[in-house]
Enzyme design. Structure first.
Site, short mmCIF file in Angstrom:
data_model
loop_
_atom_site.label_atom_id
_atom_site.label_comp_id
_atom_site.label_asym_id
_atom_site.label_seq_id
_atom_site.Cartn_x
_atom_site.Cartn_y
_atom_site.Cartn_z
N ASP A 52 0.84 -1.20 0.00
CA ASP A 52 0.00 0.00 0.00
C ASP A 52 0.88 1.25 0.00
O ASP A 52 0.38 2.37 -0.06
CB ASP A 52 -1.02 0.00 1.15
CG ASP A 52 -0.37 -0.13 2.51
OD1 ASP A 52 0.88 -0.20 2.59
OD2 ASP A 52 -1.11 -0.14 3.52
N SER A 53 2.21 1.05 0.00
CA SER A 53 3.13 2.18 -0.23
C SER A 53 2.90 2.75 -1.63
O SER A 53 3.43 3.82 -1.94
CB SER A 53 4.58 1.74 -0.06
OG SER A 53 4.86 0.58 -0.81
N ASP A 91 -1.08 -6.08 -0.17
CA ASP A 91 -1.53 -5.43 1.07
C ASP A 91 -3.04 -5.26 1.08
O ASP A 91 -3.62 -4.77 0.09
CB ASP A 91 -0.88 -4.04 1.19
CG ASP A 91 0.35 -4.04 2.06
OD1 ASP A 91 0.46 -4.91 2.96
OD2 ASP A 91 1.22 -3.18 1.84
N LYS A 121 -1.38 -9.37 2.91
CA LYS A 121 -0.65 -8.91 4.11
C LYS A 121 -1.56 -7.96 4.89
O LYS A 121 -2.23 -7.11 4.28
CB LYS A 121 0.65 -8.20 3.72
CG LYS A 121 1.38 -7.57 4.90
CD LYS A 121 2.84 -7.28 4.61
CE LYS A 121 3.09 -5.96 3.89
NZ LYS A 121 2.66 -4.77 4.62
N GLU A 123 -1.64 -5.51 8.63
CA GLU A 123 -0.83 -4.91 9.70
C GLU A 123 -1.49 -5.09 11.06
O GLU A 123 -2.68 -4.76 11.21
CB GLU A 123 -0.65 -3.41 9.42
CG GLU A 123 0.14 -3.10 8.16
CD GLU A 123 0.35 -1.60 7.95
OE1 GLU A 123 -0.04 -0.80 8.83
OE2 GLU A 123 0.91 -1.24 6.90
N GLU A 190 8.98 -4.19 10.71
CA GLU A 190 9.44 -2.91 10.17
C GLU A 190 10.00 -2.02 11.29
O GLU A 190 9.34 -1.80 12.32
CB GLU A 190 8.27 -2.20 9.46
CG GLU A 190 8.68 -0.87 8.82
CD GLU A 190 7.67 -0.34 7.80
OE1 GLU A 190 6.73 -1.06 7.45
OE2 GLU A 190 7.87 0.81 7.37
O1 KIV Z 1 3.58 -1.15 1.63
C1 KIV Z 1 4.77 -1.48 1.72
O2 KIV Z 1 5.61 -1.15 0.87
C2 KIV Z 1 5.18 -2.24 2.89
C3 KIV Z 1 6.65 -2.49 3.05
C4 KIV Z 1 7.30 -1.28 3.60
C5 KIV Z 1 6.92 -3.69 3.88
O3 KIV Z 1 4.37 -2.65 3.65
#
Ligand code: KIV
Length: 272
Positions: A52-53, A91, A121, A123, A190
């Site tokens: 989600d980055s 994500d 994934k 969090e 992280e």
């Molecule tokens: O969204 C992302 O890029 C991440 C990484 C920083 C692990 O969750």
């Protein structure tokens, strides 16, 4: 300079477990589109994270919070089309799994069905245990994410190192054990102290993938645009920059503009 081997066999969650058992380190990078995914899969990366980055890197947002489930599915669909070997993890974005376990299941099923991704994934630890369990019972592999969890940035108030104090460190260790127990296939850690990351990696059998978590874990992940030097204003201590693509692209575009202005492009050979 040694170049990574490029074995052809598809990466599975089982393979990742075997890699940890054999002390073979796992490589993971983000990708959000077809072209980049094709390059990094071809280079032999083990896991591609449709992170989600993308909210920061692709859309220019300050945080990961604005990205939607539809956006994530769109990015993931593009990545999956390019990938032949890597495990593609997607994500689950902020606001699409924290409400309750049915919402988590619905969002994860949409990701798997519509994008063709291989895993999701999420969090968090004990707070989202029920949601993760529900997703796992549907047969969807889940990668956990503990430590600095960017979707909670407004709770933390800062992007500094997490779990430096005993209370938070102990909770993180317990969360990691819980995630293993309920069936997650791995955990991203992280921005936490290396000593704590090492302790967690020793305490569980599932792979621990670090970002700013030191060397004593089972693999590493970086944001592709950061490690290629495309991103300009983000240089945390944990980031190793492997190229300066910003400079290379800037020069290339500058040359292109110059050639047009100088009436050099296109020339006769480049015309019909
Ligand atoms: O969204 C992302 O890029 C991440 C990484 C920083 C692990 O969750």
């Amino acid at each position: 300079m040694s170049v990574a081997k490029k074995p052809n066999k598809k990466i599975t969650t089982r393979k990742l477990l075997e890699m940890k058992e054999a002390s073979e380190k796992i490589s993971m990078l983000t990708a959000y589109d077809y072209s980049m995914a094709k390059i990094i899969d071809g280079a032999g990366v083990d896991i591609i994270l449709v992170g989600d980055s993308a909210s920061n890197v692709m859309a220019g947002n300050e945080t990961t919070l604005p990205i939607t489930l539809d956006h994530m599915i769109w990015h993931a669909t593009s990545v999956v089309k390019a990938v032949k070997r890597a495990l593609v993890v997607v994500d689950v974005p902020f606001g699409s799994y924290q409400g309750n376990s049915s919402e988590a299941l619905r969002s994860s099923i949409r990701i798997m069905k519509e994008s063709g991704g291989h895993a999701v994934k999420m969090e968090g630890g004990i707070e989202i245990k029920e949601s993760i369990q529900r997703v796992l019972t549907a047969g969807i592999p889940v990668l956990g994410h503990l430590g600095l969890t960017p979707q909670s940035i407004y709770k933390f108030g800062t992007y500094t190192v997490r779990a430096k104090e005993d209370v938070e460190a102990n909770k993180l260790l317990e969360d990691a054990k819980m995630l293993e127990e309920i069936g997650c296939f791995g955990i991203v850690l992280e921005k936490i102290p290396s000593t704590l990351a090492k302790k967690v990696a020793k305490a569980v059998k599932i792979p621990i993938i670090g970002i700013g978590a030191g060397p004593d874990v089972d693999g590493q992940v970086l944001v592709l645009h950061d490690m290629l030097g495309i991103t300009q204003d983000f240089k945390p201590r944990f980031l190793r920059q492997y190229a300066d693509l910003n400079k290379i692209m800037n020069e290339a575009v500058g040359n292109y503009i110059k050639d047009i202005k100088d009436l050099d492009f296109p020339n006769e050979k480049e015309s019909y």
